[in-house]
Structures are given as structure tokens and as C-alpha cells.
Design an enzyme around this catalytic site. Structure first.
Site, PDB file in Angstrom:
ATOM      1  N   CYS A  97     -18.229  -1.514 -18.667  1.00  0.00           N
ATOM      2  CA  CYS A  97     -18.285  -1.181 -17.245  1.00  0.00           C
ATOM      3  C   CYS A  97     -19.431  -1.931 -16.572  1.00  0.00           C
ATOM      4  CB  CYS A  97     -18.481   0.324 -17.078  1.00  0.00           C
ATOM      5  SG  CYS A  97     -18.803   0.822 -15.376  1.00  0.00           S
ATOM      6  N   GLU A 142       0.826  -1.208   0.000  1.00  0.00           N
ATOM      7  CA  GLU A 142       0.000   0.000   0.000  1.00  0.00           C
ATOM      8  C   GLU A 142       0.859   1.256   0.000  1.00  0.00           C
ATOM      9  OE1 GLU A 142      -3.300   0.610  -0.327  1.00  0.00           O
ATOM     10  OE2 GLU A 142      -3.373  -1.504  -0.882  1.00  0.00           O
ATOM     11  N   CYS A 194     -24.420   4.876 -13.769  1.00  0.00           N
ATOM     12  CA  CYS A 194     -23.355   5.872 -13.684  1.00  0.00           C
ATOM     13  C   CYS A 194     -23.870   7.227 -14.163  1.00  0.00           C
ATOM     14  CB  CYS A 194     -22.146   5.441 -14.517  1.00  0.00           C
ATOM     15  SG  CYS A 194     -20.804   6.653 -14.525  1.00  0.00           S
TER      16      CYS A 194
END
Length: 352
Positions: free
Chosen positions: A208, A40, A214
Site C-alpha cells: 500500500c 459511472e 494508515c
């Protein structure tokens, strides 16, 4: 605005991840808290493909958190050199030492304790807890900000506190639809989705998994969201660096201060002006400054300014009798350069 939660986002993203997600990254096998944390930190501001070889070298040299805590600063910086954003490495090292001193040599499984460690912000703490222990915490890195601003139609630069607060609330809301035991997958799914489909330029909207809900796709705002950061012209700065070699061909390196650019790294002696460089040379070295050879200017862009560095090369010089090798100034053989942390442009200049 689309509602946070519901069937519109998290379950579809998980279904997409099950078919297309990245499940063979080196920090996932084994997926330990230490390896998750290291990945990370390395992935901040850096792409996966760039990070992988650095991660593998780093984990081979420092296989456990106590190994990292016990290492020297030079060793840590040498294994980070070239990855950039060196404050990450300094914070990583400091956090490892804090874990040994305060948490028995392990990362704490507690948000506040994690967040208190150097270099671990709110999103990174959430990413560690969710991926290492499947705990229910949201993340909000750059990829997730982009995804959420488009999916929910959020205008305004995501770095603004008011906009970021709104995005955190949405990220937290989506967690309600993630099944127990799948928090690690969901966290990875968000990052993968932003990195591979909902990209900054030319997002793959036709494939997608959440395109039906969206807002950016519906309203033709995909190219406009997220709102760009207000533009700012980078200031230009100049500096002089001395590439000095002794009779044996060793190179003189100087350690940078613990704060500022290239903090704690080894680099060539440097000054903001030629006059300042002359003064330093007169104090420290034996030789003729005016015999130095001009090398091509090195241009390096930092986040807050662009540096034009003029290297000057001078061979067969020596330290003055009163000056000796020390913790911040030393002669280094070419074959030993790789053992020290050098900034990438300096390493490239030296041909190492």
C-alpha cells in the site's frame, strides 16, 4: 486520526496510480462527458470486468447522448438487460432526454445541474466533473468510503449520515493536494486503489502506498473497518409465473409496471398466488390451467427481499377473442427475445 491533506495521501496515491493505475479502460478513450457518465452509472454496484462488455455494446448502439435520448424504452432496456439494478437504465434514459430538452443535447458542466438529473447523486456528479473536465470535485463511492475509513480510522457504518458527513469533509480536504490538471487521474486512482489494493477482504497492505499513515494498519483495525451495516434478515416472498406458448411456439410476455421490481421490463405473466394466477388466466387466455407443467423454482435475491418464483409452463394456448397484443402484453418469437429487456433470471429460464 490522520490529518486530511498534507503529504500523507493524495500525492502518494497519484504516484502509485502513475505506475499501476488503470489507463486503458474503454470509457477513457476517448474520455468524453457522455462516455464518463455512462461508465459511472454502469459501475454503480457493478465491477469493472462485468461492465466493460455492456459498455461496449451500449456505446455501439447509442454512440451519442442524443442517440440515447431518441431511443425507445425497449431498446434501452434490452441493451441493459443482465446488468441489474434496472432503475439505473431508466434514470439514464430520462436524464438523456432532459439533457436534450434543457442543455442542448450535452451534459451540463455544472454541479447543481448535473446533480438535478435523474440517477446522478453527489458522488457521481463529482466523478463526472473531475474525469470529464478535470474540475475539482470529491467523490465518495463505496471504494473511497472503505479507503478513507481505514486511512483515517473512522468507526461507524459509512451509510450513517453523521459518518458520511465526516467522510465527505475528508475527501474534500484531500483535494487540496491534487495538482491542477490531475483531477481525472486522482479520481480514477481512488477507485483503482480501493478496487485492487484496499479491498474489502484481504487488503494488500504490504504494498500500500499510504500504509505508513494508515490508522487501521497501525492499530490493527483493517478487518474491522469500515464498520459493517447492521445485519438484517431478508424477508422471503413467493410468486407464480406462467410460461405460455401459442401453437407457433411464441412466448407470451407482459411488461412490468413503471415502478417496483423489474420496472418496465418484459417478463412472464406473474401473480403473488396461484389463485391470482388462475383468475388472470381465466380472464385473458383460452386453455386449461391445470394442464400446466411445474418447472424448478427460480430463487432471485433483491436488495430488500428474496423471491421464490414458481414457473408453470403451458403450451398451445391462445388469448381470448377480446384480448389482443398491446403495449403491455404480446406474443414474442424466440428469436426476438433478445430485442427486449428481460430480467436476467427470466432470460435464463427461457434459455435465451
Amino acid at each position: 486520526m490522520a490529518e486530511a491533506g498534507g503529504d500523507a495521501f493524495a500525492p502518494r496515491l497519484l504516484a502509485w496510480f502513475d505506475r499501476h493505475g488503470r489507463i486503458d479502460l474503454p470509457w477513457q478513450h476517448p474520455r468524453t462527458p457522455y462516455r464518463v457518465w455512462l461508465s459511472e452509472i454502469m459501475l454503480q454496484q457493478t465491477q469493472v470486468a462485468t461492465v466493460i462488455p455492456y459498455f461496449l455494446r451500449f456505446i455501439e448502439r447509442f454512440p451519442t447522448l442524443p442517440d440515447l435520448a431518441a431511443a425507445s424504452t425497449d431498446d434501452v432496456m434490452a441493451h441493459w438487460a443482465g446488468l441489474g439494478y434496472y432503475a439505473r437504465a431508466r434514470n439514464l434514459h430520462a436524464a438523456a432526454k432532459a439533457c436534450v430538452a434543457e442543455h442542448g443535447g450535452d451534459l451540463p458542466r455544472d454541479f447543481d445541474a448535473l446533480h438535478a438529473l435523474p440517477g446522478i447523486g453527489r458522488s457521481t456528479a463529482g466523478a463526472i466533473l473531475s474525469q470529464a473536465w478535470n474540475d475539482r470535485f470529491p467523490i465518495l463511492d463505496g471504494n473511497v468510503k472503505r479507503v478513507l475509513t481505514r486511512f483515517h480510522g473512522i468507526a461507524g457504518w459509512p451509510g450513517l449520515p453523521a459518518v458520511e458527513k465526516q467522510l465527505w469533509a475528508l475527501a474534500d480536504g484531500h483535494l487540496r493536494d491534487v495538482p491542477d490538471g490531475r483531477l481525472a487521474d486522482y479520481t480514477q486512482a481512488q477507485m483503482d486503489f480501493g478496487a485492487t489494493l484496499c479491498t474489502r477482504a484481504k487488503p494488500a497492505c504490504v504494498v500500500c502506498p499510504v500504509q505508513e499513515d494508515c490508522v487501521a494498519r497501525r492499530d490493527g483495525l483493517t478487518g474491522a473497518l469500515p464498520t459493517s451495516k447492521p445485519s438484517k434478515t431478508l424477508p422471503e416472498r413467493e410468486a407464480i409465473a406462467l410460461w405460455l406458448e401459442n401453437a407457433a411456439g411464441d412466448i407470451l410476455l407482459q411488461r412490468r409496471p413503471e415502478t417496483g421490481i423489474w420496472a418496465s421490463l418484459w417478463t412472464l405473466p406473474q401473480a403473488d398466488t396461484e389463485a391470482g394466477m388462475r383468475d388472470w388466466f381465466a380472464r385473458e387466455m383460452k386453455g386449461k390451467f391445470d394442464a400446466a407443467e411445474d418447472l424448478p423454482v427460480v430463487v432471485h435475491t433483491f436488495s430488500h427481499y428474496r423471491l421464490h418464483l414458481q414457473p408453470l409452463r403451458l403450451r398451445k394456448v391462445a388469448l381470448r377473442d377480446a384480448v389482443r397484443d398491446n403495449d403491455d402484453l404480446r406474443w414474442v418469437a424466440r428469436g426476438e427475445l433478445a430485442t427486449l429487456g428481460l430480467p436476467a433470471p427470466i432470460r435464463k429460464l427461457l434459455g435465451n
